[in-house]
Write a protein that holds these residues in place. Structure first.
Motif, PDB file in Angstrom:
ATOM      1  N   ARG A   4       0.836  -1.203   0.000  1.00 42.04           N
ATOM      2  CA  ARG A   4       0.000   0.000   0.000  1.00 42.04           C
ATOM      3  C   ARG A   4       0.868   1.250   0.000  1.00 42.04           C
ATOM      4  O   ARG A   4       0.616   2.200  -0.734  1.00 42.04           O
ATOM      5  N   GLN A  44      -6.913   7.275   4.066  1.00 44.58           N
ATOM      6  CA  GLN A  44      -7.146   5.830   4.045  1.00 44.58           C
ATOM      7  C   GLN A  44      -5.992   5.089   4.700  1.00 44.58           C
ATOM      8  O   GLN A  44      -6.192   4.128   5.437  1.00 44.58           O
ATOM      9  N   SER A  45      -4.789   5.544   4.453  1.00 47.38           N
ATOM     10  CA  SER A  45      -3.621   4.915   5.058  1.00 47.38           C
ATOM     11  C   SER A  45      -3.719   4.939   6.585  1.00 47.38           C
ATOM     12  O   SER A  45      -3.426   3.952   7.250  1.00 47.38           O
ATOM     13  N   SER A  48      -6.839   2.739   7.917  1.00 45.62           N
ATOM     14  CA  SER A  48      -6.653   1.288   7.818  1.00 45.62           C
ATOM     15  C   SER A  48      -6.061   0.712   9.103  1.00 45.62           C
ATOM     16  O   SER A  48      -6.278  -0.459   9.407  1.00 45.62           O
ATOM     17  N   GLU A  49      -5.356   1.523   9.870  1.00 42.50           N
ATOM     18  CA  GLU A  49      -4.819   1.067  11.164  1.00 42.50           C
ATOM     19  C   GLU A  49      -5.950   0.658  12.107  1.00 42.50           C
ATOM     20  O   GLU A  49      -5.746  -0.126  13.022  1.00 42.50           O
ATOM     21  N   PHE A  50      -7.146   1.195  11.881  1.00 42.36           N
ATOM     22  CA  PHE A  50      -8.307   0.904  12.721  1.00 42.36           C
ATOM     23  C   PHE A  50      -9.337   0.039  11.974  1.00 42.36           C
ATOM     24  O   PHE A  50     -10.471  -0.083  12.412  1.00 42.36           O
ATOM     25  N   ASP A  51      -8.922  -0.537  10.836  1.00 43.27           N
ATOM     26  CA  ASP A  51      -9.807  -1.358  10.002  1.00 43.27           C
ATOM     27  C   ASP A  51     -11.070  -0.613   9.572  1.00 43.27           C
ATOM     28  O   ASP A  51     -12.155  -1.183   9.516  1.00 43.27           O
ATOM     29  N   ILE A  52     -10.915   0.669   9.285  1.00 46.72           N
ATOM     30  CA  ILE A  52     -12.030   1.489   8.816  1.00 46.72           C
ATOM     31  C   ILE A  52     -11.797   1.809   7.346  1.00 46.72           C
ATOM     32  O   ILE A  52     -10.728   2.270   6.959  1.00 46.72           O
ATOM     33  N   GLN A  53     -12.816   1.553   6.542  1.00 46.73           N
ATOM     34  CA  GLN A  53     -12.726   1.872   5.124  1.00 46.73           C
ATOM     35  C   GLN A  53     -12.992   3.365   4.907  1.00 46.73           C
ATOM     36  O   GLN A  53     -13.778   3.974   5.629  1.00 46.73           O
ATOM     37  N   HIS A  56     -16.576   4.349   4.645  1.00 47.11           N
ATOM     38  CA  HIS A  56     -17.303   4.406   5.913  1.00 47.11           C
ATOM     39  C   HIS A  56     -17.039   5.713   6.655  1.00 47.11           C
ATOM     40  O   HIS A  56     -17.897   6.189   7.400  1.00 47.11           O
ATOM     41  N   VAL A  95     -20.030  -4.808  10.578  1.00 45.11           N
ATOM     42  CA  VAL A  95     -18.830  -4.688  11.424  1.00 45.11           C
ATOM     43  C   VAL A  95     -19.130  -3.975  12.742  1.00 45.11           C
ATOM     44  O   VAL A  95     -18.218  -3.673  13.508  1.00 45.11           O
TER      45      VAL A  95
END
Length: 161
Positions: A4, A44-45, A48-53, A56, A95
């Motif tokens: 990524r 986004q980078s 992604s550490e929190f599994d959030i798209q 969203h 989720v």
């Protein structure tokens, strides 16, 4: 370095090359699009550490300010068509970020509410977005930022007509 990170680095490099070498006078719409994409990649980078798209994030931002909107109202606030919103909202429900509820006085409409998990993310995620903005405006004068904001807002007005 992750795949990524390599992708983001390559995308940024190509955009900068386009604007500095290939087509420095390209259309304003393309510049705004590239700047927006750069903001979104950086956000986004971090998300992604929190599994959030990233998709969203748009809904969370609205719901943190006002819960209990119908799916239709929420799609309008986010600026996407209802079917697109429905897919994203279903994924958010799966989720555990939101729940759908009906009200006793209106069984037809479905309202969207944050779960405790969704609500608690605000304290973690908003600083990430603020960090992206801080990085973006480094070494830009307050005067230039004010002019940029004024010009972009005027463009929004012009394009909204």
């Amino acid at each position: 370095m992750s795949k990524r990170d390599l992708f983001e680095q390559e995308a940024a490099s190509r955009a900068l090359s386009h604007w500095n070498v290939t087509a420095p006078e390209d259309r304003m719409a393309h510049l705004v699009k590239d700047a927006s994409k750069a903001f979104l990649r950086q956000l986004q980078s971090r998300l992604s550490e929190f599994d959030i798209q990233l998709g969203h994030w748009m809904y969370l931002r609205v719901l943190w300010e006002k819960e209990g909107l119908t799916k239709r109202e929420l799609s309008i606030e986010v600026g996407v068509m209802e079917p697109t919103a429905y897919v994203a909202l279903k994924a958010m429900e799966e989720v555990g970020l939101i729940s759908f509820q009906k009200k006793d006085d209106n069984k037809k409409n479905i309202y969207v509410f944050l779960t405790e998990k969704g609500r608690s993310l605000k304290k973690k995620l908003v600083p990430l977005a603020e960090e992206v903005n801080k990085v973006a405006i480094e070494d830009i004068s307050e005067k230039d930022l004010m002019v940029t904001r004024k010009v972009l807002l005027k463009m929004l007005v012009n394009l909204s007509r």
